[in-house]
Write an enzyme that holds these catalytic residues in place. Structure first.
Site, PDB file in Angstrom:
ATOM      1  N   LYS A 112       0.821  -1.209   0.000  1.00 39.42           N
ATOM      2  CA  LYS A 112       0.000   0.000   0.000  1.00 39.42           C
ATOM      3  C   LYS A 112       0.854   1.258   0.000  1.00 39.42           C
ATOM      4  CE  LYS A 112      -3.989  -2.096   2.162  1.00 39.42           C
ATOM      5  NZ  LYS A 112      -4.068  -2.800   3.435  1.00 39.42           N
ATOM      6  N   LYS A 223      -4.855 -12.271  -6.506  1.00 34.29           N
ATOM      7  CA  LYS A 223      -6.051 -12.764  -5.823  1.00 34.29           C
ATOM      8  C   LYS A 223      -7.291 -11.961  -6.197  1.00 34.29           C
ATOM      9  CE  LYS A 223      -5.757  -9.855  -1.817  1.00 34.29           C
ATOM     10  NZ  LYS A 223      -6.077  -9.567  -0.483  1.00 34.29           N
ATOM     11  N   LYS A 226     -11.270  -6.312  -4.706  1.00 38.01           N
ATOM     12  CA  LYS A 226     -11.925  -5.185  -5.379  1.00 38.01           C
ATOM     13  C   LYS A 226     -10.932  -4.517  -6.307  1.00 38.01           C
ATOM     14  CE  LYS A 226     -14.827  -2.331  -3.609  1.00 38.01           C
ATOM     15  NZ  LYS A 226     -15.418  -1.355  -2.686  1.00 38.01           N
TER      16      LYS A 226
HETATM   17  P1  TYM Z   1     -10.556  -8.321   4.231  1.00 37.63           P
HETATM   18  O1  TYM Z   1     -11.762  -7.528   4.548  1.00 37.63           O
HETATM   19  O2  TYM Z   1      -9.622  -7.830   3.185  1.00 37.63           O
HETATM   20  O3  TYM Z   1     -10.970  -9.780   3.822  1.00 37.63           O
HETATM   21  C1  TYM Z   1     -11.845 -10.528   4.638  1.00 37.63           C
HETATM   22  C2  TYM Z   1     -11.484 -11.985   4.604  1.00 37.63           C
HETATM   23  O4  TYM Z   1     -11.556 -12.484   3.267  1.00 37.63           O
HETATM   24  C3  TYM Z   1     -10.337 -13.121   2.935  1.00 37.63           C
HETATM   25  N1  TYM Z   1     -10.048 -12.910   1.510  1.00 37.63           N
HETATM   26  C4  TYM Z   1      -9.671 -13.883   0.684  1.00 37.63           C
HETATM   27  N2  TYM Z   1      -9.462 -15.192   0.879  1.00 37.63           N
HETATM   28  C5  TYM Z   1      -9.101 -15.929  -0.179  1.00 37.63           C
HETATM   29  N3  TYM Z   1      -8.957 -15.437  -1.437  1.00 37.63           N
HETATM   30  C6  TYM Z   1      -9.144 -14.117  -1.677  1.00 37.63           C
HETATM   31  N4  TYM Z   1      -9.017 -13.648  -2.910  1.00 37.63           N
HETATM   32  C7  TYM Z   1      -9.522 -13.277  -0.588  1.00 37.63           C
HETATM   33  N5  TYM Z   1      -9.786 -11.959  -0.466  1.00 37.63           N
HETATM   34  C8  TYM Z   1     -10.114 -11.756   0.829  1.00 37.63           C
HETATM   35  C9  TYM Z   1      -9.284 -12.463   3.813  1.00 37.63           C
HETATM   36  O5  TYM Z   1      -8.167 -13.316   3.972  1.00 37.63           O
HETATM   37  C10 TYM Z   1     -10.050 -12.261   5.095  1.00 37.63           C
HETATM   38  O6  TYM Z   1     -10.044 -13.427   5.881  1.00 37.63           O
HETATM   39  N6  TYM Z   1      -7.576  -7.253   8.033  1.00 37.63           N
HETATM   40  C11 TYM Z   1      -8.704  -8.060   7.629  1.00 37.63           C
HETATM   41  C12 TYM Z   1      -9.951  -7.850   8.470  1.00 37.63           C
HETATM   42  C13 TYM Z   1      -9.706  -8.007   9.911  1.00 37.63           C
HETATM   43  C14 TYM Z   1      -9.542  -9.229  10.610  1.00 37.63           C
HETATM   44  C15 TYM Z   1      -9.348  -8.858  11.962  1.00 37.63           C
HETATM   45  C16 TYM Z   1      -9.552 -10.558  10.226  1.00 37.63           C
HETATM   46  C17 TYM Z   1      -9.612  -6.992  10.806  1.00 37.63           C
HETATM   47  N7  TYM Z   1      -9.394  -7.518  12.047  1.00 37.63           N
HETATM   48  C18 TYM Z   1      -9.155  -9.827  12.953  1.00 37.63           C
HETATM   49  C19 TYM Z   1      -9.351 -11.516  11.205  1.00 37.63           C
HETATM   50  C20 TYM Z   1      -9.166 -11.164  12.550  1.00 37.63           C
HETATM   51  C21 TYM Z   1      -9.020  -7.714   6.199  1.00 37.63           C
HETATM   52  O7  TYM Z   1      -8.732  -6.654   5.739  1.00 37.63           O
HETATM   53  O8  TYM Z   1      -9.741  -8.637   5.569  1.00 37.63           O
END
Ligand code: TYM
Length: 357
Positions: A112, A223, A226
């Site tokens: 980022k 992956k 968005k």
């Molecule tokens: P975020 O919102 O980007 O994504 C949410 C969850 O979806 C999974 N994910 C994917 N898994 C497989 N293939 C993909 N293409 C893909 N895109 C997204 C992510 O691995 C995630 O599990 N930082 C985190 C949110 C968060 C969080 C936490 C998660 C905040 N606090 C505490 C677990 C525990 C995030 O931005 O996920």
């Protein structure tokens, strides 16, 4: 005692198949066996400066999606991260002992912040070239400035606070979150060491004993996530025509030229989508066709599109139904927040005590 499970998803728009297969599917599968806390990471979304109306709407959208995909509010505490201001306090405590170097080395930060560094480098070079005195520090240029906020840098600390506030054992997440989990364990261990306690455990990323999942995007690279155009991801709210259009446009190559050749990344990615969305027989028959060089990508995409539509349609309809019921959504969130706050306020009370307040 049931093991404790925590995870969350950022409210940055609709959920896509990556979110579903990487995270949400496991949330649902874990809800019977574990003591689960699943939240909407609305504090985290502030790094992208959402408009308050969008933020409210997006939080609701994820809440409805959780329930539409099978999350049972009777079994799981469903809440928004901002329902637990205790998280912000724990985040602040952890930040006192989190090192700048480890945050800056975090892959997601580096990705980022790349634009920022590139810009800064460019400006410094220009300054050096223009100045008779290379040591002179010029004021930062404000025009078109990309900023990297402290919130973006300390994103992993906030995540650690989310997880440790309930003293989680397992965290169901996709592959891209693996490093954040490693940092959470580091921060937990450091807290214990500094205060000479055995208070926080070592939460593990979880996918039922399998490797964490990475669902590829439709543009052939990396992956599903968005993108500017939105064409890289299939959302749980996409209508049939949109799904068909996006999949038919997915990137491919000119086809295999040798029997049993290894699939290049773009094709391997498409096959991975076939694997999760189509039947085993469908996968096998296209795999065979690839290996004997008779594959027609158009046929594969048509089949993938039809199976994806079948998969997504029930979720889409259910999300719409649930979204229409504000009172129900509010009730679910309030009950979830209440349960989550019990556990969060206990942790923060104990942490304050350990720290010496
Ligand atoms: P975020 O919102 O980007 O994504 C949410 C969850 O979806 C999974 N994910 C994917 N898994 C497989 N293939 C993909 N293409 C893909 N895109 C997204 C992510 O691995 C995630 O599990 N930082 C985190 C949110 C968060 C969080 C936490 C998660 C905040 N606090 C505490 C677990 C525990 C995030 O931005 O996920």
């Amino acid at each position: 005692m049931k093991k404790i499970v925590v995870s969350g998803i950022r409210p940055t728009g609709n959920l896509h198949l990556g979110n579903y297969f990487g995270a949400l599917r496991n949330f649902i599968r874990m809800q019977d066996e574990y003591n689960c806390y699943f939240f909407i990471a609305d504090y985290h979304s502030l790094t992208t400066h959402p408009h308050p109306d969008h933020l409210r709407q997006n939080v609701k959208q994820i809440l409805a999606s959780y329930i539409a995909c099978g999350m049972d509010p009777e079994k799981v505490a469903i809440y928004a991260q901002s329902d637990l201001p205790e998280t912000a306090e724990l985040y602040m405590f952890f930040n006192m002992n989190v090192y700048l170097g480890e945050l800056m080395r975090c892959t997601s930060f580096k990705e980022k912040a790349k634009q920022y560094w590139d810009q800064l480098k460019q400006e410094l070079m220009e300054d050096m070239a223009a100045s008779d005195n290379p040591g002179e520090l010029k004021p930062e240029k404000e025009s078109n400035k990309v900023h990297v906020s402290a919130g973006l840098l300390t994103y992993p600390t906030l995540m650690a606070a989310d997880i440790l506030i309930h003293k989680a054992d397992f965290v169901p997440v996709g592959k891209d979150q693996e490093q954040h989990l490693e940092m959470t364990r580091t921060f937990a261990h450091r807290f214990n060491r500094i205060y000479g306690v055995d208070y926080f455990g070592q939460p593990q990323a979880f996918n039922f004993g399998s490797n964490l999942v990475k669902i590829p995007g439709l543009d052939g690279s990396g992956k599903m996530g968005k993108s500017e155009s939105g064409n890289n991801a299939i959302f749980l709210t996409d209508d049939d025509a949109t799904i068909r259009k996006k999949i038919m446009r997915a990137t491919t190559d000119s086809g295999p030229v040798e029997m049993n050749q290894q699939k290049p990344e773009v094709i391997a990615n498409l096959f991975q989508l076939v694997k999760v969305l189509c039947s085993e027989d469908t996968y096998k028959s296209f795999d065979e066709a690839y290996n004997n060089c008779t594959i027609r990508y158009g046929d594969l995409k048509k089949q993938l599109a039809e199976d994806t539509i079948k998969f997504v349609a029930p979720f889409r309809e259910r999300i719409q139904e649930i979204l229409a019921d504000d009172a129900y959504l509010e009730k679910v969130r309030r009950a979830g927040a209440e349960k989550a706050r019990e556990s969060a306020s206990k942790t923060v009370r104990e942490v304050r005590n350990i720290i010496g307040f």
